[in-house]
Design an enzyme around this catalytic site. Structure first.
Site, mmCIF file in Angstrom:
data_model
loop_
_atom_site.group_PDB
_atom_site.id
_atom_site.type_symbol
_atom_site.label_atom_id
_atom_site.label_comp_id
_atom_site.label_asym_id
_atom_site.label_seq_id
_atom_site.Cartn_x
_atom_site.Cartn_y
_atom_site.Cartn_z
ATOM 1 N N ARG A 57 -4.836 14.797 23.302
ATOM 2 C CA ARG A 57 -5.417 15.304 24.594
ATOM 3 C C ARG A 57 -7.014 15.253 24.460
ATOM 4 N NH1 ARG A 57 -1.097 18.837 24.442
ATOM 5 N NH2 ARG A 57 0.407 17.996 25.849
ATOM 6 N N LYS A 76 -17.751 7.064 31.852
ATOM 7 C CA LYS A 76 -16.717 6.572 32.377
ATOM 8 C C LYS A 76 -16.078 5.418 31.587
ATOM 9 C CE LYS A 76 -17.821 6.021 37.322
ATOM 10 N NZ LYS A 76 -18.363 5.007 38.352
ATOM 11 N N GLU A 131 -27.602 -5.583 35.334
ATOM 12 C CA GLU A 131 -27.627 -4.175 35.578
ATOM 13 C C GLU A 131 -28.744 -3.704 35.529
ATOM 14 O OE1 GLU A 131 -24.941 -2.319 36.254
ATOM 15 O OE2 GLU A 131 -23.050 -3.815 35.962
ATOM 16 N N LYS A 157 -29.988 5.919 35.112
ATOM 17 C CA LYS A 157 -28.386 6.472 34.817
ATOM 18 C C LYS A 157 -28.391 8.058 34.532
ATOM 19 C CE LYS A 157 -23.955 5.247 34.002
ATOM 20 N NZ LYS A 157 -23.234 4.161 33.572
ATOM 21 N N GLU A 161 -18.997 11.535 40.242
ATOM 22 C CA GLU A 161 -19.075 10.528 41.365
ATOM 23 C C GLU A 161 -18.451 11.248 42.743
ATOM 24 O OE1 GLU A 161 -18.880 6.533 40.661
ATOM 25 O OE2 GLU A 161 -18.035 5.864 42.395
ATOM 26 N N ARG A 198 -23.815 9.234 42.409
ATOM 27 C CA ARG A 198 -23.314 8.380 41.488
ATOM 28 C C ARG A 198 -22.806 7.101 41.889
ATOM 29 N NH1 ARG A 198 -20.764 9.303 35.472
ATOM 30 N NH2 ARG A 198 -20.597 7.210 34.883
ATOM 31 N N ASN A 200 -22.895 1.996 41.733
ATOM 32 C CA ASN A 200 -21.988 0.515 42.097
ATOM 33 C C ASN A 200 -22.592 -0.487 43.144
ATOM 34 O OD1 ASN A 200 -19.852 1.681 40.671
ATOM 35 N ND2 ASN A 200 -19.320 2.871 42.032
ATOM 36 N N HIS A 255 -20.970 -3.822 43.063
ATOM 37 C CA HIS A 255 -19.997 -3.770 42.460
ATOM 38 C C HIS A 255 -18.677 -4.175 43.542
ATOM 39 C CE1 HIS A 255 -22.509 -2.426 39.180
ATOM 40 N NE2 HIS A 255 -21.295 -2.448 38.453
ATOM 41 N N HIS A 293 -16.708 -6.822 41.964
ATOM 42 C CA HIS A 293 -15.297 -6.706 41.459
ATOM 43 C C HIS A 293 -14.410 -7.434 41.985
ATOM 44 C CE1 HIS A 293 -16.057 -2.398 39.624
ATOM 45 N NE2 HIS A 293 -16.491 -3.452 38.864
ATOM 46 N N HIS A 342 -18.876 -9.828 34.205
ATOM 47 C CA HIS A 342 -19.032 -8.820 35.044
ATOM 48 C C HIS A 342 -20.607 -8.658 35.671
ATOM 49 C CE1 HIS A 342 -19.024 -4.724 36.701
ATOM 50 N NE2 HIS A 342 -19.979 -4.376 35.884
#
Ligand code: GLY
Length: 381
Positions: free
Chosen positions: A130, A152, A194, A235, A245, A249, A253, A256, A260, A274
């Site tokens: 956990r 993330k 990026e 960032k 987000e 935030r 993206n 993206h 993606h 990527h």
């Protein structure tokens, strides 16, 4: 002969998230200080290093030596290189190895690698017992400026990228800029997309500096560290205001949603890294912004020109084997519909109001996007 680059004094960027606050330590040679930093942060903890085969051959020994010198017992978990490891099977393997290595709640997972290893090891740390603390030691430019910062973590689903994951902040990020010397030029350029993203989305002065400095960043030294530190500060500032987000935030993206979909269309393979998908996606976002009248055509051309000058792909047709016969606008729309920014089936895009100012644009009319993509696939504009 060029003199070898010297180790630099580290730059420390603070990610001020209250009890989840941590430092990003950036500099040439800082990997040797990893053990001392970890020992100071978590005295008595043991560490399991998760890495991939490629990174292990270059950096595992040095990482282990630094930890052992600081009296930290280590174990190693080596995964296959590439996006294939960011899978349910990859997660199971890492979790079972961590359990077998008897990593307990007060021990540490160390993610030594690029974005795949960071996302996978971070997610394993988030769910193991956990939640176990983890340290990011990013070894790609992309990971140093983006994926290692902000918490993330996750894996891919057959339906799309990063669809299974958790927010789990690292307790420390150690970004050794000398490690980037062993990247292939293509990998370095992919990460650079990026870096450019931070200029395009929020800092026109930084973008202008990048236009003049990209060759120095590739060469290493102070320009590289400045670019990485500026990206991490940008960032960190956004993550500190919107960790989960719920709002701004999403600006991170930029490029993206298109990117993606392109990665999914090419099977998350080496045909498109990527960062390359982000580069093409950023150009598409800029051109779509221009089509909607949000920016001038010249602004979109400026973004495209800079990315092309760095050697990044900027057209759909720059992707090997990517032809209209193999994938159409409808298929790309279906892939974009898996984007995490989709709300009740409506697409949200990150678009540009200027070079240096991005905006979250919800509820974009799908037929406009479809027609735009159809034109791009047919190379009509
Ligand atoms: N890579 C985007 C984010 O961390 O939010």
């Amino acid at each position: 002969m060029t003199a070898p680059l010297k180790n630099s004094d580290p730059i420390v960027v603070d990610v001020a998230l209250g009890e989840r606050a941590y430092d990003i330590v950036i500099g040439r040679g800082v990997l040797t200080s990893l053990g001392a930093r970890v020992a100071a942060l978590r005295p008595g903890a043991r560490a399991a290093i998760v890495t991939d085969e490629y990174v292990a051959t270059h950096w595992l020994r040095k990482t282990e030596a630094s930890l052992l010198d600081a009296g930290i017992a280590t174990s190693r978990i080596i995964v296959d290189e590439g996006e294939i490891s960011k899978s349910y099977e990859g997660l199971e393997y890492v979790c079972e190895e961590l359990i077998a290595a008897k990593i307990e709640r007060n021990d540490l997972v160390i993610a030594l690698g690029g974005g795949v290893v960071g996302d996978l090891a971070g997610f394993a740390a988030a769910v193991l017992r956990r939640g176990v603390d983890f340290v990011q030691v990013p070894t790609s430019l992309l990971a140093q400026v983006d994926s290692s910062v902000g918490g993330k973590t996750g894996i891919n689903s057959p339906h799309g990228k990063n669809l299974v994951g958790a927010f789990h902040q690292p307790v420390l990020v150690v970004a050794d800029t000398a490690v980037l010397d062993t990247l292939s030029p293509r990998q370095f350029r992919a990460g650079y997309a990026e870096v450019a993203k931070y200029g395009v989305l929020g800092d026109e002065a930084f973008f202008t500096w990048l236009e003049a400095s990209h060759a120095d960043i590739v060469a290493g030294g102070a320009a590289r560290e400045h670019a990485i530190a500026t990206s991490c500060r940008a960032k960190a500032a956004i993550v500190m205001r919107d960790e989960r987000e719920n709002g701004e935030r999403a600006l991170l993206n930029l490029g993206h949603t298109f990117g993606h979909a392109l990665e999914a269309a090419t099977g998350f393979s080496d045909r498109l890294f990527h960062g390359e998908g982000v580069a093409i996606g950023m150009v598409l976002a800029a051109e779509f912004s221009a089509q909607l009248g949000m920016i001038a055509d010249a602004d979109a051309a400026r973004v495209k020109h800079h990315l092309a000058a760095v050697g990044l792909p900027t057209h759909l047709q720059d992707i090997a084997g990517f032809t209209q016969e193999k994938i159409g606008a409808d298929a790309l729309m279906t892939l974009m519909a898996q984007d995490k920014k989709v709300k009740r089936g409506r697409l949200t895009f990150i678009l540009l109001e200027a070079v240096g100012r991005a905006a979250i644009v919800p509820d974009v009319e799908p037929s406009l996007v479809r027609d735009f993509m159809a034109r791009k696939l047919a190379r009509k504009s």
